[in-house]
Structure formats: C-alpha cells, structure tokens
Enzyme design. Structure first.
Site, PDB file in Angstrom:
ATOM      1  N   GLY A 181     -54.624  45.335  18.831  1.00 25.41           N
ATOM      2  CA  GLY A 181     -54.220  46.363  18.340  1.00 25.41           C
ATOM      3  C   GLY A 181     -53.321  45.857  17.070  1.00 25.41           C
ATOM      4  O   GLY A 181     -54.491  46.448  15.667  1.00 25.41           O
ATOM      5  N   ASP A 215     -51.924  34.718  18.796  1.00 26.38           N
ATOM      6  CA  ASP A 215     -52.307  34.936  19.338  1.00 26.38           C
ATOM      7  C   ASP A 215     -52.504  34.302  20.859  1.00 26.38           C
ATOM      8  O   ASP A 215     -52.814  33.021  21.079  1.00 26.38           O
ATOM      9  CB  ASP A 215     -53.541  35.966  19.569  1.00 26.38           C
ATOM     10  CG  ASP A 215     -53.227  37.523  20.904  1.00 26.38           C
ATOM     11  OD1 ASP A 215     -53.080  38.271  19.974  1.00 26.38           O
ATOM     12  OD2 ASP A 215     -53.811  37.196  22.100  1.00 26.38           O
ATOM     13  N   VAL A 275     -45.499  33.405  22.016  1.00 29.37           N
ATOM     14  CA  VAL A 275     -44.520  33.599  21.278  1.00 29.37           C
ATOM     15  C   VAL A 275     -43.246  33.209  22.026  1.00 29.37           C
ATOM     16  O   VAL A 275     -42.009  33.383  21.306  1.00 29.37           O
ATOM     17  CB  VAL A 275     -44.072  34.699  20.854  1.00 29.37           C
ATOM     18  CG1 VAL A 275     -45.583  34.762  19.819  1.00 29.37           C
ATOM     19  CG2 VAL A 275     -44.095  36.024  21.835  1.00 29.37           C
ATOM     20  N   SER A 285     -40.626  50.281  19.223  1.00 32.70           N
ATOM     21  CA  SER A 285     -40.754  50.763  20.249  1.00 32.70           C
ATOM     22  C   SER A 285     -40.273  52.169  19.524  1.00 32.70           C
ATOM     23  O   SER A 285     -39.143  51.875  19.749  1.00 32.70           O
ATOM     24  CB  SER A 285     -41.494  50.444  21.847  1.00 32.70           C
ATOM     25  OG  SER A 285     -41.779  51.436  22.094  1.00 32.70           O
ATOM     26  N   TYR A 300     -38.422  47.515  29.845  1.00 33.14           N
ATOM     27  CA  TYR A 300     -39.675  47.871  28.368  1.00 33.14           C
ATOM     28  C   TYR A 300     -37.960  48.152  27.133  1.00 33.14           C
ATOM     29  O   TYR A 300     -38.333  47.909  26.144  1.00 33.14           O
ATOM     30  CB  TYR A 300     -40.529  48.548  28.160  1.00 33.14           C
ATOM     31  CG  TYR A 300     -41.451  48.750  27.528  1.00 33.14           C
ATOM     32  CD1 TYR A 300     -42.387  47.496  27.154  1.00 33.14           C
ATOM     33  CD2 TYR A 300     -41.248  49.423  26.782  1.00 33.14           C
ATOM     34  CE1 TYR A 300     -42.664  47.899  25.606  1.00 33.14           C
ATOM     35  CE2 TYR A 300     -42.272  49.815  25.341  1.00 33.14           C
ATOM     36  CZ  TYR A 300     -43.023  48.470  25.037  1.00 33.14           C
ATOM     37  OH  TYR A 300     -43.292  48.710  23.798  1.00 33.14           O
ATOM     38  N   LYS A 338     -36.935  47.007  23.669  1.00 31.42           N
ATOM     39  CA  LYS A 338     -37.367  47.679  22.649  1.00 31.42           C
ATOM     40  C   LYS A 338     -35.626  47.296  21.831  1.00 31.42           C
ATOM     41  O   LYS A 338     -35.621  47.763  20.715  1.00 31.42           O
ATOM     42  CB  LYS A 338     -37.929  48.527  22.614  1.00 31.42           C
ATOM     43  CG  LYS A 338     -39.974  47.877  23.609  1.00 31.42           C
ATOM     44  CD  LYS A 338     -40.261  46.936  22.518  1.00 31.42           C
ATOM     45  CE  LYS A 338     -41.593  46.012  22.817  1.00 31.42           C
ATOM     46  NZ  LYS A 338     -42.717  45.446  21.450  1.00 31.42           N
TER      47      LYS A 338
END
Length: 297
Positions: free
Chosen positions: A17, A37, A62, A146, A159, A163
């Site tokens: 991505g 990653d 992370v 986002s 979500y 964000k």
C-alpha cells in the site's frame, strides 16, 4: 524538506500500500530506508526490492511499545536521527459501534492510534536533537489518518474513533513543533477510498486479539468497504506522490480526494449551527435506504 539524498526515512506498514509506494519514491530520491511491517513475507519482499540501497528491515507490531522502542534504538545506531518518519501502519474494522468487542477496540486503537503515538514519542525527540545540533538539518513527520478522521460514516465507529484521534494528534504535533523549532514539520494524510490491502488487514490480527463471530452489521460493513476500496480510481502510488509533494511544499493537510471536503464542511456547519448531524446519505439516499433495510431486516 528540499534535499532527500542520503537522508533516512522510517516507514511503518512498508510491506504494501502507501508504505511500499512511499518507500519506492524515497529510494528514488536517494534516501536510506527503514522498512517496518508486521507481515514478514511482505516485509522480506519489500526489502529484496531495494537491494543495493541502505536498508534496515524490521518486523514490528507498532502497537507494542517495546518493539517500537527497539526499532528506534536500531535506527539511531544504524543511521542516526531519521529525517522522514511515515507513521502509516493501519488496520480496518467496522460494524455498529456497540457491537465492537473489547478485542476490536484494543486491536484497532493499538495499531491505528498507539502506533502513531509511539512513532511520535520516540522519533520526534531524536529529530529535535539533530536539529539543535545542525541549523541546516530538516525533518518531517507524516501520520496516516483517513477521511474517516474528518467525517463519521455510520457502521464503522471504531475505525472513525482511531482516525479522528490521529488527526487530533497530528494537528497538535504541528502546533507543538511550531513552538520549539522551524526545522521539523508535520503533516497528516487523509486518504479516501484507494485500493490497498487495508480491507483484509484482519490477516495480521494477533491471536490474543482474535475476532469473534462477525455480526450482521460487521459483515455488511466488510462488504461495503471491500466494494468501495476496490473501486477507487486513485492508486497507492498516486497518494505516495502526494505525500512527497506536501513535504516539498511544507503543507500540513494531505487529501487524496479534495471533493470529499464537502462532507467535512457540512459536518462543521452542523457544529457551528448546533444542528443534528446531517444524514451522510443525503446525496445518495438509495444507499442509506439499502443499509437501513439490511440492518433492520
């Protein structure tokens, strides 16, 4: 930042991505690469692509403070303070907000929010120290949020929350940096629907945060998101170029789809006029009607 040659980029979510495409541009501009990653095979493939470049590849979750702290120490030892930090790793989750389990919240907030928190708290002091030692030193931090950090679309609350928090963190980071330095800047990336692997991010969900049987609303959210993301016309490579354009221009907000700002304006007008939130499907009532029917049926 105007000069990238020989500088260092730290990129989370670098196996696919936006992360992978940003790494490709960074490599083309002559930067050292720190690729992170959680998916080992994707990370290995990305690292192999950049053979010949100075690369530090690390499997990192992370959300885990100790893993991010070990990463920061490794970066300092190998390259010194990074000039570009792309806090980009993210996962997706949907469904009616009261149907999200505690594991859903832990997983999504852990990656989407705490991943950015760790990147900021660990790398910003290193960058500020380098700036104090060299008046010509420059750095930039880009956090991936986002359009869901600017809007509140229904049936994807966990979500949205993650964000919105990243947007708030990033705006505060911008203001805080301006108080103490002119050499380190920040931006926030707010992409809309772009074909990436985020809709299948459950492939990397840790076992200790395993999902339960999906609810009707979660299945509907997954199907709608899959369709919307896969139909996106912009590519991850397009968005990666926008990231570097924003750094070149010292621009804070990075929107992949500026036309979506109409919805942001409507939301802010709702707030200013103290009116109830506007129907998000007012321009496409058939979608709203279908979603209601699916959830109530």
């Amino acid at each position: 930042m105007k000069d990238y040659q020989g500088k260092t980029a730290v990129i989370t979510g670098a196996g696919s991505g936006f992360g992978l495409e940003v790494a490709r541009i960074a490599a083309a501009r002559g930067m050292n690469l720190v690729l992170c990653d959680v998916q080992q095979d994707a990370l290995d493939q990305a690292a192999a692509e950049f053979a010949g470049h100075p690369v530090l590849a690390r499997r990192v979750d992370v959300a885990k403070a100790d893993q991010m702290e070990a990463l920061a120490a490794a970066v300092r030892e190998r390259f010194g303070a990074p000039n570009f930090v792309f806090n980009n790793a993210g996962v997706g989750s949907g469904g009616l907000i009261w149907e999200n389990t505690l594991s859903d919240w832990d997983w999504v907030l852990g990656v989407n929010l705490m991943g950015v928190v760790h990147g900021v708290r660990l790398f910003t002091p290193m960058m500020l120290e380098a700036a104090r030692q060299d008046p010509a030193w420059q750095g930039h931090i880009v956090n991936t949020a986002s359009m869901a950090g600017m809007l509140n679309p229904p049936n994807m609350g966990v979500y949205n929350v993650s964000k919105h928090a990243v947007v708030s963190l990033s705006e505060t980071l911008h203001q805080d940096l301006a108080l103490v330095t002119d050499q380190v800047r920040a931006s926030v990336l707010c992409p809309y629907f772009v074909p990436t692997g985020i809709t299948q991010s459950h492939r990397n969900r840790p076992g200790e945060q395993a999902a339960g049987k999906p609810t009707r609303s979660q299945l509907i959210s997954q199907a709608m998101t899959d369709k919307a993301v896969s139909s996106g016309k912009l590519t991850a490579a397009d968005v990666a170029r926008m990231v570097f354009d924003a750094m070149d221009e010292e621009r804070f907000y990075i929107f992949s789809h500026p036309q979506a700002l109409k919805g942001v304006q409507t939301r802010l007008e709702d707030v200013m006029q103290l009116r109830n939130p506007t129907d998000p499907f007012q321009d496409k009532p058939e979608i709203g009607a279908k979603l209601k029917e699916s959830l109530r049926g």
